[in-house]
Design a protein around this motif. Structure first.
Motif, PDB file in Angstrom:
ATOM      1  N   ASP A   1       2.078 -88.567  25.944  1.00 36.84           N
ATOM      2  CA  ASP A   1       3.018 -88.665  24.844  1.00 36.84           C
ATOM      3  C   ASP A   1       4.387 -88.136  25.276  1.00 36.84           C
ATOM      4  N   VAL A   2       5.439 -88.576  24.591  1.00 32.15           N
ATOM      5  CA  VAL A   2       6.796 -88.114  24.838  1.00 32.15           C
ATOM      6  C   VAL A   2       7.203 -87.195  23.689  1.00 32.15           C
ATOM      7  N   ARG A   3       7.818 -86.069  24.031  1.00 33.55           N
ATOM      8  CA  ARG A   3       8.266 -85.120  23.009  1.00 33.55           C
ATOM      9  C   ARG A   3       9.745 -85.344  22.714  1.00 33.55           C
ATOM     10  N   LEU A   4      10.069 -85.428  21.419  1.00 34.76           N
ATOM     11  CA  LEU A   4      11.458 -85.499  20.978  1.00 34.76           C
ATOM     12  C   LEU A   4      11.791 -84.244  20.183  1.00 34.76           C
ATOM     13  N   THR A   5      13.044 -83.801  20.281  1.00 38.24           N
ATOM     14  CA  THR A   5      13.479 -82.640  19.507  1.00 38.24           C
ATOM     15  C   THR A   5      13.705 -83.061  18.051  1.00 38.24           C
ATOM     16  N   PRO A   6      13.792 -82.108  17.119  1.00 44.34           N
ATOM     17  CA  PRO A   6      14.054 -82.469  15.720  1.00 44.34           C
ATOM     18  C   PRO A   6      15.315 -83.303  15.542  1.00 44.34           C
ATOM     19  N   THR A   7      16.379 -82.965  16.278  1.00 41.36           N
ATOM     20  CA  THR A   7      17.612 -83.739  16.147  1.00 41.36           C
ATOM     21  C   THR A   7      17.443 -85.144  16.701  1.00 41.36           C
ATOM     22  N   GLU A   8      16.720 -85.284  17.805  1.00 43.75           N
ATOM     23  CA  GLU A   8      16.449 -86.620  18.346  1.00 43.75           C
ATOM     24  C   GLU A   8      15.656 -87.454  17.351  1.00 43.75           C
ATOM     25  N   TRP A   9      14.684 -86.840  16.691  1.00 40.33           N
ATOM     26  CA  TRP A   9      13.914 -87.561  15.678  1.00 40.33           C
ATOM     27  C   TRP A   9      14.814 -88.025  14.532  1.00 40.33           C
ATOM     28  N   HIS A  10      15.700 -87.138  14.098  1.00 44.62           N
ATOM     29  CA  HIS A  10      16.567 -87.488  12.969  1.00 44.62           C
ATOM     30  C   HIS A  10      17.488 -88.649  13.340  1.00 44.62           C
ATOM     31  N   LEU A  11      18.054 -88.624  14.541  1.00 45.76           N
ATOM     32  CA  LEU A  11      18.921 -89.705  14.993  1.00 45.76           C
ATOM     33  C   LEU A  11      18.147 -91.012  15.111  1.00 45.76           C
ATOM     34  N   LEU A  12      16.982 -90.956  15.731  1.00 41.45           N
ATOM     35  CA  LEU A  12      16.174 -92.162  15.878  1.00 41.45           C
ATOM     36  C   LEU A  12      15.775 -92.713  14.512  1.00 41.45           C
ATOM     37  N   SER A  13      15.404 -91.816  13.605  1.00 40.30           N
ATOM     38  CA  SER A  13      15.023 -92.232  12.258  1.00 40.30           C
ATOM     39  C   SER A  13      16.158 -92.958  11.549  1.00 40.30           C
ATOM     40  N   ALA A  14      17.386 -92.421  11.683  1.00 40.10           N
ATOM     41  CA  ALA A  14      18.538 -93.042  11.019  1.00 40.10           C
ATOM     42  C   ALA A  14      18.781 -94.452  11.535  1.00 40.10           C
ATOM     43  N   LEU A  15      18.537 -94.679  12.813  1.00 37.36           N
ATOM     44  CA  LEU A  15      18.731 -96.011  13.383  1.00 37.36           C
ATOM     45  C   LEU A  15      17.585 -96.946  13.022  1.00 37.36           C
ATOM     46  N   VAL A  16      16.359 -96.452  13.087  1.00 40.99           N
ATOM     47  CA  VAL A  16      15.192 -97.288  12.803  1.00 40.99           C
ATOM     48  C   VAL A  16      15.174 -97.740  11.351  1.00 40.99           C
ATOM     49  N   ARG A  17      15.708 -96.924  10.449  1.00 42.19           N
ATOM     50  CA  ARG A  17      15.766 -97.311   9.040  1.00 42.19           C
ATOM     51  C   ARG A  17      16.685 -98.503   8.803  1.00 42.19           C
ATOM     52  N   ASN A  18      17.523 -98.803   9.805  1.00 45.20           N
ATOM     53  CA  ASN A  18      18.498 -99.887   9.672  1.00 45.20           C
ATOM     54  C   ASN A  18      18.361-100.869  10.835  1.00 45.20           C
ATOM     55  N   PRO A  19      17.206-101.515  10.978  1.00 50.79           N
ATOM     56  CA  PRO A  19      16.974-102.362  12.148  1.00 50.79           C
ATOM     57  C   PRO A  19      17.997-103.484  12.255  1.00 50.79           C
ATOM     58  N   GLY A  20      18.595-103.594  13.450  1.00 48.55           N
ATOM     59  CA  GLY A  20      19.558-104.647  13.704  1.00 48.55           C
ATOM     60  C   GLY A  20      20.945-104.404  13.140  1.00 48.55           C
ATOM     61  N   LYS A  21      21.116-103.348  12.343  1.00 49.56           N
ATOM     62  CA  LYS A  21      22.397-103.096  11.684  1.00 49.56           C
ATOM     63  C   LYS A  21      23.210-102.053  12.453  1.00 49.56           C
ATOM     64  N   LEU A  22      24.514-102.211  12.435  1.00 49.69           N
ATOM     65  CA  LEU A  22      25.408-101.210  13.003  1.00 49.69           C
ATOM     66  C   LEU A  22      25.454 -99.996  12.081  1.00 49.69           C
ATOM     67  N   VAL A  23      25.175 -98.827  12.646  1.00 49.08           N
ATOM     68  CA  VAL A  23      25.296 -97.563  11.903  1.00 49.08           C
ATOM     69  C   VAL A  23      26.494 -96.831  12.497  1.00 49.08           C
ATOM     70  N   SER A  24      27.478 -96.531  11.679  1.00 42.43           N
ATOM     71  CA  SER A  24      28.742 -95.986  12.195  1.00 42.43           C
ATOM     72  C   SER A  24      28.560 -94.563  12.730  1.00 42.43           C
ATOM     73  N   GLN A  25      29.447 -94.207  13.653  1.00 41.88           N
ATOM     74  CA  GLN A  25      29.444 -92.847  14.182  1.00 41.88           C
ATOM     75  C   GLN A  25      29.586 -91.829  13.063  1.00 41.88           C
ATOM     76  N   ARG A  26      30.515 -92.073  12.159  1.00 41.25           N
ATOM     77  CA  ARG A  26      30.754 -91.123  11.066  1.00 41.25           C
ATOM     78  C   ARG A  26      29.511 -90.972  10.190  1.00 41.25           C
ATOM     79  N   GLN A  27      28.852 -92.075   9.889  1.00 43.61           N
ATOM     80  CA  GLN A  27      27.651 -91.998   9.053  1.00 43.61           C
ATOM     81  C   GLN A  27      26.571 -91.153   9.726  1.00 43.61           C
ATOM     82  N   LEU A  28      26.359 -91.376  11.016  1.00 43.04           N
ATOM     83  CA  LEU A  28      25.339 -90.618  11.741  1.00 43.04           C
ATOM     84  C   LEU A  28      25.694 -89.137  11.822  1.00 43.04           C
ATOM     85  N   LEU A  29      26.945 -88.842  12.139  1.00 44.17           N
ATOM     86  CA  LEU A  29      27.363 -87.447  12.255  1.00 44.17           C
ATOM     87  C   LEU A  29      27.233 -86.708  10.928  1.00 44.17           C
ATOM     88  N   GLN A  30      27.638 -87.357   9.843  1.00 43.93           N
ATOM     89  CA  GLN A  30      27.562 -86.701   8.542  1.00 43.93           C
ATOM     90  C   GLN A  30      26.115 -86.501   8.105  1.00 43.93           C
TER      91      GLN A  30
END
Length: 229
Positions: free
Chosen positions: A145-174
């Protein structure tokens, strides 16, 4: 976890005054021992410990714990920060520091660790099946298995929730770090690089975790044609 008694004393006083339960350690071995016994909700760690480098302590903690780790260090070089983040740290505060800033960072990492919105779905990334809801990354065939940190999980989750869609830098940072970090695009670059190294078949030529230069990031599902870079 710090080898400077005055810093330990100041943090203990300020954190206790705000309702935190505190465990202290002055060296790396003590830090690992205390963490193993106390299972902390958040770790504040100096890199310059007398018996081992703090980066090794981070790796030791990440072997079993997903608790957020904030590095508190006098090392200001970008290489030191990248090493700590690569090892599994979630944030990096340089000395000298303001207590209120550190407390804000603690609140931020704790909040996103315990209350981060998660995509309750399983997706394929490279050679891995990623269960975002249960925080598990498993190889499709063979390997560990691969281990991800909590922040890595949160970032990946934000992208996976929006498959194929552009997620802006500002949206991710906020969403991940809070509105005060809306311009800290270097955070995103570092964490996206870590995710690609861990998940993509070729981190230098990603096919699913894509950068849209100057705009943001995009998750391309495994069965969709990659575009962008």
């Amino acid at each position: 976890m710090d080898d400077e008694p005055q810093i330990l004393r100041a943090l203990r006083i300020n954190l206790k005054a705000r309702g935190y339960d505190i465990e202290l350690a002055a060296d790396g071995a003590g830090a690992l021992r205390v963490a193993g016994a106390a299972h902390p909700d958040v770790v504040v760690l100096d890199l310059g410990l007398p018996d081992m480098d703090g980066v090794d302590v981070i790796r030791g903690l990440r072997g079993w714990s997903a608790a957020p780790i904030i590095v508190l260090s006098g090392r200001t070089g970008s290489e030191d920060k990248v090493d700590a983040l690569d090892a599994g740290a979630d944030d990096y505060v340089t000395k000298p520091f303001g207590v209120e800033e550190l407390l804000a960072r603690i609140r931020a990492v704790t909040r996103r660790h315990t209350a981060a919105p998660e995509a309750q779905s399983t997706v394929r990334v490279g050679r891995y099946t990623v269960d975002v809801g249960n925080h598990q990354v498993r190889p499709v065939s063979g390997g560990g298995d691969v281990r991800l940190t909590p922040t890595e999980w949160h970032l990946l989750s934000a992208l996976v929730r929006n498959p194929g869609k552009l997620v802006s830098q500002r949206q991710l940072l906020q969403e991940i770090w809070g509105p005060q970090y809306a311009t800290e695009t270097n955070y995103l670059r570092q964490y996206m690089a870590q995710l690609r190294r861990k998940l993509e078949d070729d981190a230098a030529h990603p096919r699913q975790l894509l950068t849209e230069p100057g705009m943001g990031y995009r998750f391309v599902p495994h069965d969709a044609p990659a575009h962008g870079g």
